[in-house]
Design a protein around this motif. Structure first.
Motif, PDB file in Angstrom:
ATOM      1  N   LYS A 171      38.218 -43.683  40.699  1.00  7.41           N
ATOM      2  CA  LYS A 171      37.156 -43.377  39.746  1.00  7.41           C
ATOM      3  C   LYS A 171      36.452 -44.637  39.253  1.00  7.41           C
ATOM      4  O   LYS A 171      35.256 -44.598  38.936  1.00  7.41           O
ATOM      5  N   GLN A 172      37.187 -45.739  39.168  1.00 10.20           N
ATOM      6  CA  GLN A 172      36.614 -46.965  38.635  1.00 10.20           C
ATOM      7  C   GLN A 172      36.927 -48.158  39.528  1.00 10.20           C
ATOM      8  O   GLN A 172      37.778 -48.077  40.426  1.00 10.20           O
ATOM      9  N   MET A 173      36.232 -49.271  39.272  1.00  7.22           N
ATOM     10  CA  MET A 173      36.400 -50.475  40.079  1.00  7.22           C
ATOM     11  C   MET A 173      36.082 -51.690  39.219  1.00  7.22           C
ATOM     12  O   MET A 173      35.423 -51.591  38.176  1.00  7.22           O
ATOM     13  N   TYR A 174      36.531 -52.848  39.695  1.00  4.07           N
ATOM     14  CA  TYR A 174      36.161 -54.107  39.075  1.00  4.07           C
ATOM     15  C   TYR A 174      34.861 -54.624  39.686  1.00  4.07           C
ATOM     16  O   TYR A 174      34.625 -54.487  40.894  1.00  4.07           O
ATOM     17  N   ALA A 175      34.029 -55.218  38.827  1.00  2.00           N
ATOM     18  CA  ALA A 175      32.756 -55.768  39.289  1.00  2.00           C
ATOM     19  C   ALA A 175      32.352 -56.923  38.386  1.00  2.00           C
ATOM     20  O   ALA A 175      32.689 -56.949  37.193  1.00  2.00           O
ATOM     21  N   GLU A 208      33.839 -56.821  34.612  1.00  3.90           N
ATOM     22  CA  GLU A 208      33.918 -55.550  33.909  1.00  3.90           C
ATOM     23  C   GLU A 208      34.569 -54.497  34.797  1.00  3.90           C
ATOM     24  O   GLU A 208      34.591 -54.620  36.022  1.00  3.90           O
ATOM     25  N   VAL A 209      35.074 -53.453  34.177  1.00  6.55           N
ATOM     26  CA  VAL A 209      35.495 -52.243  34.886  1.00  6.55           C
ATOM     27  C   VAL A 209      34.369 -51.230  34.751  1.00  6.55           C
ATOM     28  O   VAL A 209      33.948 -50.904  33.626  1.00  6.55           O
ATOM     29  N   VAL A 210      33.865 -50.750  35.879  1.00 13.50           N
ATOM     30  CA  VAL A 210      32.737 -49.820  35.887  1.00 13.50           C
ATOM     31  C   VAL A 210      33.089 -48.627  36.771  1.00 13.50           C
ATOM     32  O   VAL A 210      34.064 -48.660  37.526  1.00 13.50           O
ATOM     33  N   ASP A 211      32.279 -47.595  36.695  1.00 11.29           N
ATOM     34  CA  ASP A 211      32.502 -46.414  37.531  1.00 11.29           C
ATOM     35  C   ASP A 211      32.180 -46.726  38.990  1.00 11.29           C
ATOM     36  O   ASP A 211      31.194 -47.416  39.287  1.00 11.29           O
ATOM     37  N   THR A 212      32.996 -46.211  39.883  1.00 11.82           N
ATOM     38  CA  THR A 212      32.713 -46.335  41.310  1.00 11.82           C
ATOM     39  C   THR A 212      31.489 -45.490  41.642  1.00 11.82           C
ATOM     40  O   THR A 212      31.362 -44.358  41.154  1.00 11.82           O
ATOM     41  N   GLN A 268      34.386 -54.218  44.053  1.00 13.51           N
ATOM     42  CA  GLN A 268      35.338 -53.747  45.062  1.00 13.51           C
ATOM     43  C   GLN A 268      34.695 -52.768  46.038  1.00 13.51           C
ATOM     44  O   GLN A 268      35.070 -52.729  47.211  1.00 13.51           O
ATOM     45  N   PHE A 269      33.762 -51.959  45.543  1.00 13.01           N
ATOM     46  CA  PHE A 269      33.038 -51.014  46.390  1.00 13.01           C
ATOM     47  C   PHE A 269      31.541 -51.187  46.158  1.00 13.01           C
ATOM     48  O   PHE A 269      31.107 -51.565  45.071  1.00 13.01           O
ATOM     49  N   THR A 270      30.761 -50.868  47.167  1.00 14.18           N
ATOM     50  CA  THR A 270      29.311 -50.835  47.014  1.00 14.18           C
ATOM     51  C   THR A 270      28.762 -49.652  47.792  1.00 14.18           C
ATOM     52  O   THR A 270      29.327 -49.269  48.829  1.00 14.18           O
ATOM     53  N   LYS A 273      45.336 -44.009  43.016  1.00 18.83           N
ATOM     54  CA  LYS A 273      45.142 -44.361  41.620  1.00 18.83           C
ATOM     55  C   LYS A 273      43.664 -44.276  41.275  1.00 18.83           C
ATOM     56  O   LYS A 273      42.806 -44.175  42.148  1.00 18.83           O
ATOM     57  N   ASP A 274      43.372 -44.362  39.984  1.00 17.83           N
ATOM     58  CA  ASP A 274      41.984 -44.325  39.523  1.00 17.83           C
ATOM     59  C   ASP A 274      41.365 -45.711  39.432  1.00 17.83           C
ATOM     60  O   ASP A 274      40.148 -45.847  39.287  1.00 17.83           O
ATOM     61  N   LEU A 275      42.201 -46.762  39.487  1.00 19.74           N
ATOM     62  CA  LEU A 275      41.708 -48.139  39.449  1.00 19.74           C
ATOM     63  C   LEU A 275      42.720 -49.026  40.156  1.00 19.74           C
ATOM     64  O   LEU A 275      43.924 -48.909  39.915  1.00 19.74           O
ATOM     65  N   TYR A 276      42.235 -49.886  41.024  1.00 15.28           N
ATOM     66  CA  TYR A 276      43.083 -50.808  41.769  1.00 15.28           C
ATOM     67  C   TYR A 276      42.753 -52.241  41.372  1.00 15.28           C
ATOM     68  O   TYR A 276      41.594 -52.566  41.085  1.00 15.28           O
TER      69      TYR A 276
END
Length: 428
Positions: free
Chosen positions: A33-37, A55-59, A165-167, A17-20
């Motif tokens: 493509k995107q993640m929560y932060a 917010e939802v931001v670009d990974t 979620q990712f860094t 998916k593009d967002l989890y």
């Protein structure tokens, strides 16, 4: 689920998916493509419950020497409070990006690597140290990377910290995760432990030596709890300072030789004007504090090193109680930045004031080995769920947190988990 033996990668069924949702694990190596932060923006600088917003931001997109880490848990440090407040500097004045993701400690799994990364592979379990540099100047090649003009702290001076979620981090920031610790225990210690390690062992010729006495301010906090353990492990004598009597047993249990309560003395804050009645009153209290140190170290034995981080409230006392030729080493100013002191006791007794800022890779790796070898305890005190990240920073701002180090869960759904397989099973 199955473990692929050649690559040691866990395979499991998961949709692409593009967002989890937070806690939902993508297929190994799939980058959405995107993640929560939890993001901070310049226009809402203030206390953490205002400045931190979900917010939802670009990974992040990696460069050739970077690694993308799926964050299982993260650590709570005072620089997250600073980032939210925009003090002593706004992170936006450093990295110039539209939003800032705080968080300078994390445990997680390598999820993607740049094409020039050789030391790590997808699936590796890691902790992250927070020093970044460009690696191409003389300090990074034969000097001290902490002196590099490019030196910066990930999650404070960079826009992409661990409360997401990712860094993305430089490959040299990764360290092996202690497998005996949970995800949250692994996430809470690297910044404070490595900072304490450099303060005590990184400033020649004042490296801590067996038998030396060290005064540790804030002995029950994240920095202080590691300082006590490191001093004890090196054969030194730690004298811890606390502000709450309930913390005495905790600090003594870490191996301190003695503990002093700040509330028993009245010599805190900026230095009164020298040779005034107010100075004389202050000086009497400082001598009383110094005598209390002697009751632990022996009459006439001032401390070899003062482990400083409160700053404004304690610095005048620190420069007095340090021995001739000793060192006051400071890494922060949690009580304020306007440090004052009676300079006569500095120059005539040839004391050293040393600033200290995090640690380079070798120091961080040396400190991490102590944790991997179980010589140091992470002293994790509290764990917060993902949606309470602002609340955790409010507790730190108001000094309401428990002794030790705080962690927050990110992709790990609950406490007590140690592997990706644990996380997948818990999620089911």
């Amino acid at each position: 689920m199955a473990l692929d033996t050649p690559g040691d990668i866990l395979y499991y069924d998961a949709p692409k998916k593009d967002l989890y949702e937070v806690g939902e694990i993508p297929p190994m190596g799939h980058v959405p493509k995107q993640m929560y932060a939890w993001a901070i923006r310049r226009e809402r600088h203030g206390e953490p419950d205002k400045s931190f917003q979900l917010e939802v931001v670009d990974t992040p997109i990696l460069d050739s020497h970077e690694v993308l880490v799926l964050v299982m848990a993260a650590g709570v440090n005072y620089n997250g409070v600073w980032a939210g407040l925009g003090q002593p500097i706004s992170p936006f004045d450093v990295h110039k990006q539209d939003y800032h993701i705080a968080g300078s400690d994390a445990s997680g799994i390598v999820w993607a690597i740049g094409d020039k990364v050789k030391s790590w592979k997808v699936g590796d379990e890691v902790v992250i140290h927070c020093n970044q540099d460009d690696g191409d100047d003389e300090e990074c090649n034969g000097g001290d990377p902490m002196f590099s003009p490019s030196q910066r702290i990930w999650g404070y001076e960079t826009p992409d910290g661990s409360f997401a979620q990712f860094t993305n981090v430089q490959a040299q920031q990764l360290l092996p995760r202690p497998k005996h610790l949970t995800w949250e225990e692994s996430a809470c210690y690297t910044l404070t432990l490595a900072t304490a390690y450099r303060m005590l062992f990184g400033h020649h010729p004042h490296e801590l030596k067996p038998g030396q006495n060290v005064l540790v301010w804030g002995a029950s906090g994240g920095l202080g709890s590691f300082a006590i353990q490191l001093i004890n492990a090196a054969g030194g004598n730690a004298i811890g300072v606390i502000s709450d009597e309930d913390k005495r047993d905790f600090v003594m249990g870490l191996g301190a030789k003695g503990v002093l309560n700040r509330k028993d003395f009245n010599c805190w804050g900026q230095l009164p004007t020298v040779n005034t009645p107010e100075y004389n009153d202050w000086f009497k209290e400082v001598r009383k504090f110094g005598k209390a140190i002697w009751d632990i170290t022996g009459k006439g034995n001032n401390v070899d090193i003062v482990f400083e981080h409160p700053g404004e409230a304690t610095f005048p006392v620190s420069t007095f109680v340090c021995k001739k030729g000793g060192m006051i080493v400071i890494c922060a100013g949690t009580s304020g930045f306007n440090c004052t002191f009676d300079v006569r006791y500095l120059w005539m007794h040839q004391k050293r004031v040393q600033g200290s800022h995090f640690a380079h890779l070798k120091q961080a790796a040396s400190a991490n080995r102590l944790m991997v070898e179980r010589r140091i305890d992470p002293c994790m005190s509290e764990v917060f769920p993902w949606d309470e990240i602002p609340a955790a920073h409010i507790k730190m701002l108001r000094n309401e947190h428990k002794p030790g180090n705080m962690a927050v869960l990110v992709q790990s759904p609950r406490t007590g988990l140690r592997t990706l397989e644990d996380v997948l099973e818990a999620a089911e």
